[in-house]
Design an enzyme around this catalytic site. Structure first.
Site, mmCIF file in Angstrom:
data_model
loop_
_atom_site.group_PDB
_atom_site.id
_atom_site.type_symbol
_atom_site.label_atom_id
_atom_site.label_comp_id
_atom_site.label_asym_id
_atom_site.label_seq_id
_atom_site.Cartn_x
_atom_site.Cartn_y
_atom_site.Cartn_z
ATOM 1 C CD GLU A 28 38.700 36.855 38.430
ATOM 2 O OE1 GLU A 28 39.465 36.442 39.326
ATOM 3 O OE2 GLU A 28 38.439 38.056 38.274
ATOM 4 C CD GLU A 60 37.599 38.569 43.086
ATOM 5 O OE1 GLU A 60 37.778 37.403 42.707
ATOM 6 O OE2 GLU A 60 38.534 39.270 43.550
#
Length: 483
Positions: A382, A170
């Protein structure tokens, strides 16, 4: 698309769960570990819910064998975890810490013993604080060299056993929250020039690392994990459709185009240059970025929610420097970029207690978009639901809301595979409960309840299986047929 029958999940599908070193390990100063930027940042008053830290976390450092045994009992095919840079090279660019290597050797070997494929994230936000002190961390081009040395140390030591690598977790989140909203280290607000420069440094660290891995292990699988929030145009007004295009270029493709194509979106570059921001590049950078893009094997996707996108007038709302960390639903604020877009609340979707939209179809949208735009395999690195879980008498935890959330997402993921998307893996966030960064320990994600609250001194740290543990166990056993 519509299909009368589903082909289901591939037989080789990797069912897994994910974690991050700072959120799970604890042992903040044991066995030579250095201080990370997060170790220091959480000490700033008001930054985290009830001043929570990762000093103890859920003590995975001492309990990893227990945790991995539970993963094996659940039937996990892969475990995605991150390595703490501060355990391997405590000051970021000095001597290698053999005890740090030994710890991750033990985790990897324990996984392999149970037939669990280790999937390693090189960087999940915890940079050595020493690099921040030495030269400003990600703000300085020097970090590219130090990062690549660190990453190469991992490749050379673990590459004989690790076949799946994620270079960055991220990047869009840690840079946005670090340099625009001030909610992550180093806590800067609306430093847009540095935000874009930092991203370029991270992109070069990623690119050079991909090249170094492939030199040593050409058959290794590598990609980066992107926090993908697909956008829906608010309505069919052309100005809102264009707002969505602007949102995609600045909030999604600005990163994924680099990973997959080795270049930045042209409209995004034109926009930031019109604001007087020019990314400083070295002569070989664009060449290196393209070389790395040609070598990546998959796009990692961290999917949690979608956003509704509407045109935002030039005097409209800006970015918010606050986030719902309490779990009090309805406290999040609308935000956007004046002159381009804003993100109003979507009236068609329910929200979590932390004001994240619940949109199972969004995971299919991610996969379809990546497949059409990049034609790359996909790793869902995720996906999960943060919620308030209650430990009841008899040490049972009933979490039907988590089961419903995950089941709905997996049904849409199966449809994406039917649509032709090449999805290799699905990793829930997370396996055990853990520290939820700014949100403390009350926001729980795991299949396994960890008996602790915000105060380290009262933490018992016992592990208890939630109802969702048994549900996921059956999903894996049937390869997703019982959904």
């Amino acid at each position: 698309m519509y299909f009368k029958e589903s082909n289901g999940f591939p037989e080789t599908f990797l069912w897994g769960s994910a974690s991050a070193a700072y959120q799970i390990e604890g042992a903040a100063s044991e066995d030579g570990k250095g201080v990370s930027n997060w170790d220091q940042f959480v000490r700033i008053p008001g930054k985290t819910f009830k001043a929570t830290t990762g000093d103890l976390a859920v003590d995975h450092y001492h309990r990893f064998k227990e945790d991995i045994a539970l993963m094996a009992e659940a039937g996990l095919k892969t475990y995605r975890f991150s390595i703490a840079w501060t355990r391997i090279i405590p000051d970021g660019n000095g001597e290698v810490n053999e005890k740090g290597l030994a710890f991750y050797d033990a985790i990897i070997d324990e996984c392999i013993q149970y037939g669990i494929e280790p999937m390693v994230t090189v960087y999940h936000w915890d940079m050595p604080q020493a690099l921040q002190d030495q030269y400003g961390g990600w703000e300085n081009r020097q970090i590219v060299k130090d990062y690549v040395r660190y990453a190469t140390t991992l490749f050379e030591h673990f590459g004989d056993r690790v076949h799946y690598w994620i270079t960055m977790n991220e990047q869009n989140v840690f840079t946005s929250l670090g340099w625009l909203t001030g909610m992550h280290p180093p806590g800067k607000v609306m430093d847009q020039k540095m935000f874009y420069q930092v991203n370029h440094h991270a992109n070069m660290a990623h690119a050079y690392s991909v090249l170094e891995l492939k030199k040593r292990y050409p058959d290794a699988h590598v990609g980066a994990s992107f926090a993908y929030t697909p956008g829906y145009a608010w309505d069919c007004k052309p100005i809102n459709a264009m707002a969505k295009a602007d949102y995609d270029d600045l909030q999604n493709y600005f990163w994924m185009d680099v990973y997959a194509y080795g270049r930045y979106p042209k409209a995004a570059i034109r926009y930031i240059e019109s604001n007087g921001i020019h990314i400083q590049m070295e002569a070989e950078d664009q060449k290196i970025m393209k070389q790395a893009a040609a070598l990546i094997d998959f796009m990692g996707v961290n999917y949690y929610q979608t956003a509704a996108i509407e045109y935002n007038p030039i005097d409209g709302v800006g970015m918010s420097t606050e986030v719902n960390t309490t779990g009090k639903k309805g406290t999040a604020k609308e935000e956007g970029i004046p002159g381009l877009y804003k993100k109003p609340s979507n009236p068609y979707l329910e929200k979590t207690d932390w004001d994240w939209t619940i949109d199972p179809m969004g995971i299919r949208m991610c996969c379809r978009d990546i497949t059409s735009r990049y034609d790359l395999p996909i790793v869902i690195s995720e996906n999960g639901l943060g919620a308030f879980d209650k430990l009841e008498e008899g040490n049972v935890i009933h979490d039907p809301y988590r089961i419903a959330f995950l089941e709905a997402h997996l049904k849409e993921l199966k449809k994406a595979i039917d649509d032709g998307c090449d999805v290799w893996a699905y990793c829930t966030w997370s396996f055990t409960d853990l520290l939820s960064w700014l949100n403390g320990y009350q926001k729980r994600y795991g299949f396994v309840y960890v008996d602790r609250e915000e105060d380290d001194t009262t933490a018992k740290l016992n592990r208890y299986k939630k109802d969702s543990f048994y549900w996921y166990q059956n999903v894996i056993k049937t390869n997703g047929k019982d959904l």
